[in-house]
Motif scaffolding. Structure first.
Motif, mmCIF file in Angstrom:
data_model
loop_
_atom_site.group_PDB
_atom_site.id
_atom_site.type_symbol
_atom_site.label_atom_id
_atom_site.label_comp_id
_atom_site.label_asym_id
_atom_site.label_seq_id
_atom_site.Cartn_x
_atom_site.Cartn_y
_atom_site.Cartn_z
ATOM 1 N N VAL A 82 0.795 -1.505 0.185
ATOM 2 C CA VAL A 82 0.034 0.187 0.101
ATOM 3 C C VAL A 82 1.013 1.691 -0.168
ATOM 4 N N ILE A 86 -4.304 6.245 -0.559
ATOM 5 C CA ILE A 86 -5.372 7.239 -0.864
ATOM 6 C C ILE A 86 -5.745 8.732 0.493
ATOM 7 N N THR A 87 -5.031 7.733 1.458
ATOM 8 C CA THR A 87 -5.341 8.807 2.761
ATOM 9 C C THR A 87 -3.876 9.645 2.387
ATOM 10 N N SER A 237 -5.937 3.711 -9.986
ATOM 11 C CA SER A 237 -7.007 3.173 -8.744
ATOM 12 C C SER A 237 -5.988 3.446 -8.068
ATOM 13 N N PHE A 238 -6.360 3.998 -6.618
ATOM 14 C CA PHE A 238 -5.789 3.901 -5.424
ATOM 15 C C PHE A 238 -5.625 3.128 -4.304
ATOM 16 N N SER A 239 -5.473 3.147 -3.228
ATOM 17 C CA SER A 239 -4.839 1.839 -2.362
ATOM 18 C C SER A 239 -5.095 2.487 -0.929
ATOM 19 N N LEU A 240 -4.950 1.563 -0.193
ATOM 20 C CA LEU A 240 -5.178 2.268 0.799
ATOM 21 C C LEU A 240 -5.698 0.510 2.071
ATOM 22 N N VAL A 241 -5.429 1.024 3.140
ATOM 23 C CA VAL A 241 -5.569 -0.066 4.533
ATOM 24 C C VAL A 241 -6.517 0.279 5.010
ATOM 25 N N SER B 184 -8.370 -4.591 6.253
ATOM 26 C CA SER B 184 -7.612 -5.146 4.744
ATOM 27 C C SER B 184 -7.245 -4.178 4.161
ATOM 28 N N ALA B 186 -6.702 -3.015 0.062
ATOM 29 C CA ALA B 186 -7.781 -2.110 -0.546
ATOM 30 C C ALA B 186 -6.900 -1.951 -1.594
ATOM 31 N N THR B 187 -8.271 -1.423 -3.098
ATOM 32 C CA THR B 187 -7.597 -0.910 -3.749
ATOM 33 C C THR B 187 -9.220 -0.592 -4.426
ATOM 34 N N VAL B 188 -9.269 1.122 -4.840
ATOM 35 C CA VAL B 188 -10.356 1.796 -4.914
ATOM 36 C C VAL B 188 -9.818 1.485 -6.548
ATOM 37 N N VAL B 241 -10.256 11.810 5.457
ATOM 38 C CA VAL B 241 -9.413 12.306 5.318
ATOM 39 C C VAL B 241 -8.053 12.041 5.090
#
Lengths: 243, 243
Positions: A82, A86-87, A237-241, B184, B186-188, B241
């Motif tokens: 990650v 995106i954050t 595409s963005f990733s996040l936890v 998790s 994740a990707t968006v 955020v």
């Protein structure tokens, strides 16, 4: 030898990212033990309390876990990249660069206007305040990949509109005017471009867009930019936890 | 009187959310001073170190800021509701409920199969492992609002497939099998539904979808679910955020 920490984020956050880089860079695997506190303070030339704060962040982000009495270990989630979540608040320019794009920033329109109710509320403006509206399209080669609409309070950038180069990073421009955004409250959704935008700009092939709408705040917590960014779905595409 | 803390997230995270609720519930405005540590420890019946950890999280999330020697204050960003950020890990069922939907969960297909390479990699499975593939559609009234594909290692749920009710929350089911996902990676992105899915399920009007693809880990850091969720764009938007 690691570079000194010097960007504008808090020390703990910078350090967190450095340690995360270290985990990946040295190929640590889930279940592997982290270097000791002594090793880490020495490596990054920082105090133990600063280190502990960063380690706490890594734990909260799920990248490491603590077994009491045994130490800190790399968690399974750290194996899943990650990289640029995106954050993380960054300019669209920096974000696009990170994806390997070097887009041409085409300014479609610049205007000073009275904000509508929604924009005024986001920027905490009154009925008499004015905003600058900046409409831009970013092209990677022939391909449009981003359609961006930005609103900035006129009071922040009092220069004549035609004296400014609007094709660069808006964040850098706001920084010149002592109002660099530091964070934002955002929403993310999936939409088609508005019909009117498609027709006026010949964007029929843009397809579904990841829409990020965000109110950006300076360090003092004042909104300085309301940004509406349509990211072409086929290109981003963005990733996040999530935890 | 506040309820005791008792869900499965860390104390600091629960407390962070409680204090954020307090800020909103009591109508605190940007620039207002937070209640003192003594008041907060008493109110939530927690220790001062636990409180400080939660306050640190709130500061990191940008909801409060510290002025040294003066105390903690509500930041401007807290006025912007980021109620249920996309970074909170929760079941699709809970998420939909939060949006005010009470969707009917229609099971389209259930199968045991050999995972393809990508799914196997996400779930850290070998070539001989098997997965359960669960395909579901959630309908709000007549409207399809979510198309979901889930993969779960067969070894986690060894029961006969037809003995299980697949229409409920998969998280709860995994909890019954002692493998509740906790977080998790994740990707968006924004996509159209795959053609084949549209045609097979009569989903021509679904429109753009917010696609969240995530590998979900249990508390031990083992992947227990690979989820591919298409959120109908007209029905969902997530907040977050960025900093």
């Amino acid at each position: 030898m690691d570079e000194p920490l010097r960007d504008s984020r808090t020390l703990a956050i910078q350090l967190r990212d450095r340690i995360a880089d270290l985990i990946r860079g040295e190929g640590l695997k889930p279940g592997d033990k982290l270097p000791t506190e002594a090793q880490l303070t020495q490596r990054f030339k920082i105090s133990r309390p600063a280190l502990r704060e960063a380690l706490k962040l890594l734990e909260q982000n799920g990248l490491i876990y603590v077994e009491h009495g045994r130490g800190r270990f790399v968690s399974a989630i750290s194996a899943v990249h990650v990289d640029r979540p995106i954050t993380v608040f960054e300019s669209v320019t920096d974000m696009a660069h990170h994806y390997g794009y070097r887009p041409l920033n085409k300014v479609l329109s610049i205007a000073e206007e009275t904000p509508d109710k929604h924009v005024a509320a986001q920027l905490q403006l009154t009925a008499t305040d004015r905003v600058i509206r900046i409409e831009r399209l970013r092209l990677q080669g022939d391909e449009p990949i981003l359609y961006c609409l930005d609103y900035v309070p006129r009071s922040i950038i009092p220069a004549r509109l035609y004296d400014i180069d609007w094709s660069g990073s808006l964040l850098s421009l706001l920084e010149e005017y002592k109002n660099r955004p530091r964070m934002s409250a955002a929403t993310v959704s999936a939409v088609m471009l508005p019909d009117e935008v498609v027709q006026r700009n010949d964007l029929r092939d843009f397809g579904p867009a990841l829409l990020i709408t965000e109110t950006c705040f300076n360090a003092a917590g004042t909104p300085v930019n309301y940004a509406i960014d349509y990211h072409r779905g086929s290109h981003f595409s963005f990733s996040l936890v999530r935890k």
